[in-house]
Motif scaffolding. Structure first.
Motif, mmCIF file in Angstrom:
data_model
loop_
_atom_site.group_PDB
_atom_site.id
_atom_site.type_symbol
_atom_site.label_atom_id
_atom_site.label_comp_id
_atom_site.label_asym_id
_atom_site.label_seq_id
_atom_site.Cartn_x
_atom_site.Cartn_y
_atom_site.Cartn_z
ATOM 1 N N ARG A 17 -10.454 -8.310 0.971
ATOM 2 C CA ARG A 17 -9.438 -9.341 0.792
ATOM 3 C C ARG A 17 -8.237 -9.038 1.684
ATOM 4 N N ARG A 18 -7.671 -10.080 2.281
ATOM 5 C CA ARG A 18 -6.468 -9.888 3.086
ATOM 6 C C ARG A 18 -5.349 -9.315 2.220
ATOM 7 N N GLY A 19 -4.599 -8.395 2.787
ATOM 8 C CA GLY A 19 -3.364 -7.993 2.153
ATOM 9 C C GLY A 19 -2.274 -9.002 2.481
ATOM 10 N N GLN A 49 -2.924 -6.202 -4.615
ATOM 11 C CA GLN A 49 -2.490 -6.538 -3.260
ATOM 12 C C GLN A 49 -1.012 -6.901 -3.174
ATOM 13 N N LEU A 50 -0.457 -7.470 -4.240
ATOM 14 C CA LEU A 50 0.987 -7.716 -4.297
ATOM 15 C C LEU A 50 1.702 -6.689 -5.165
ATOM 16 N N THR A 51 1.048 -6.214 -6.188
ATOM 17 C CA THR A 51 1.683 -5.277 -7.116
ATOM 18 C C THR A 51 2.236 -4.063 -6.385
ATOM 19 N N VAL A 52 1.414 -3.448 -5.562
ATOM 20 C CA VAL A 52 1.802 -2.213 -4.887
ATOM 21 C C VAL A 52 2.937 -2.434 -3.885
ATOM 22 N N ALA A 60 10.239 -1.413 -11.227
ATOM 23 C CA ALA A 60 8.895 -1.323 -11.791
ATOM 24 C C ALA A 60 8.190 -2.664 -11.630
ATOM 25 N N VAL A 61 6.866 -2.605 -11.600
ATOM 26 C CA VAL A 61 6.034 -3.813 -11.555
ATOM 27 C C VAL A 61 4.967 -3.683 -12.632
ATOM 28 N N VAL A 62 4.733 -4.789 -13.331
ATOM 29 C CA VAL A 62 3.651 -4.860 -14.318
ATOM 30 C C VAL A 62 2.567 -5.764 -13.742
ATOM 31 N N GLY A 63 1.393 -5.207 -13.516
ATOM 32 C CA GLY A 63 0.261 -5.978 -13.009
ATOM 33 C C GLY A 63 -0.586 -6.483 -14.162
ATOM 34 N N THR A 110 5.330 -12.917 -9.754
ATOM 35 C CA THR A 110 4.564 -13.225 -8.561
ATOM 36 C C THR A 110 3.142 -13.599 -8.942
ATOM 37 N N ILE A 111 2.591 -14.535 -8.182
ATOM 38 C CA ILE A 111 1.206 -14.970 -8.404
ATOM 39 C C ILE A 111 0.553 -15.063 -7.035
#
Length: 259
Positions: A17-19, A49-52, A60-63, A110-111
């Motif tokens: 998958r594209r980053g 791919q977006l979380t990182v 912080a990010v919640v995936g 983000t989606i």
């Protein structure tokens, strides 16, 4: 829960998958003035791919994803890249309302290229109570699918896939103009200030990358069994060979809705 993307599909998803380019991520950081104090929710996060990328820009990010296999791989990716400020949750868009008991004051939701699986009008309304003032929703659409691009090699791929699978290769995955306009209209109807931008780039592909990307878009039930994958790849290669080189023209569209 319909676990479409599990097992071997996860491997293809992570590898092919594209980053997302940094420029597209930074558009959202600037739009919502994200800072090291912010928390971001990445809904339908896949293998991160977006979380990182966002994790390097905020506190912080919640995936969140409905597929446990996807989250297991995302966790491995984050660990391998030394990204400590991410957490993972099995849930989908219908669970958003209940997430308000756990998450509030978010800088952004983000989606990635997953919104076409969701009830987006209901989702946009449900997300508003989770956002801080000036925060918002960012919808990323990561380029036209390889089988629908305006090139001879893409048209050859489309014909080959239809022959090999016996089904029409018409899925836009939310990248078509009509769907993009519907997303924007539904964001506006939910009370967001809407803005659309894009980041474009080109990238050369090989046959293995093209087939891997196709496999990443299939459900596990539609994925060719391991013993057929080499033959599948060879047939695609023969169909595409007269149309080399294979250049992927990627238009990453970023639709933001400020709360």
């Amino acid at each position: 829960m319909d676990l479409r993307f599990r097992g071997d599909v996860v491997d293809f998803y992570q590898r092919y998958r594209r980053g997302y380019p940094d420029a597209a991520v930074d558009l959202v950081v600037d739009e919502f003035s994200l800072s090291p104090d912010d928390v971001v929710l990445d809904l339908g996060c896949g293998t991160g791919q977006l979380t990182v990328p966002f994790a390097g820009r905020v506190r912080a990010v919640v995936g969140v994803d409905p597929e446990p296999d996807m989250l297991a791989r995302a966790r491995q990716v984050a660990k391998a890249r030394g990204v400590p400020n991410v957490s993972w949750m099995v849930a989908d868009d219908t669970d958003v309302a209940s997430l308000g008991t756990l998450l509030s004051g978010l800088g952004a939701v983000t989606i990635g290229q997953a919104l076409h699986w969701m009830d987006h009008p209901a989702l946009f309304h449900a997300l508003k109570p989770l956002l801080r003032p000036g925060g918002g929703v960012a919808v990323f659409t990561n380029g036209t699918p390889l089988w629908l691009q305006d090139s001879d090699w893409s048209r050859a791929l489309n014909s080959c896939l239809e022959e090999l699978t016996g089904t029409r290769a018409t899925r836009t995955c939310g990248t078509d103009e009509e769907t993009q306009q519907r997303y924007a209209a539904d964001l506006a109807a939910a009370g967001y200030e809407v803005r659309a931008r894009s980041v474009e780039y080109t990238e050369p592909l090989g046959v293995e990358e093209i087939v891997g990307n196709v496999f990443s878009a299939l459900s596990v039930d539609d994925l060719p069994p391991p013993e057929r994958r080499r033959d599948f790849t060879e047939q695609v290669g023969r169909a595409l060979e007269p149309h080399a080189p294979f250049i992927d023209h990627v238009n990453v569209r970023v639709l933001t809705g400020r709360s």
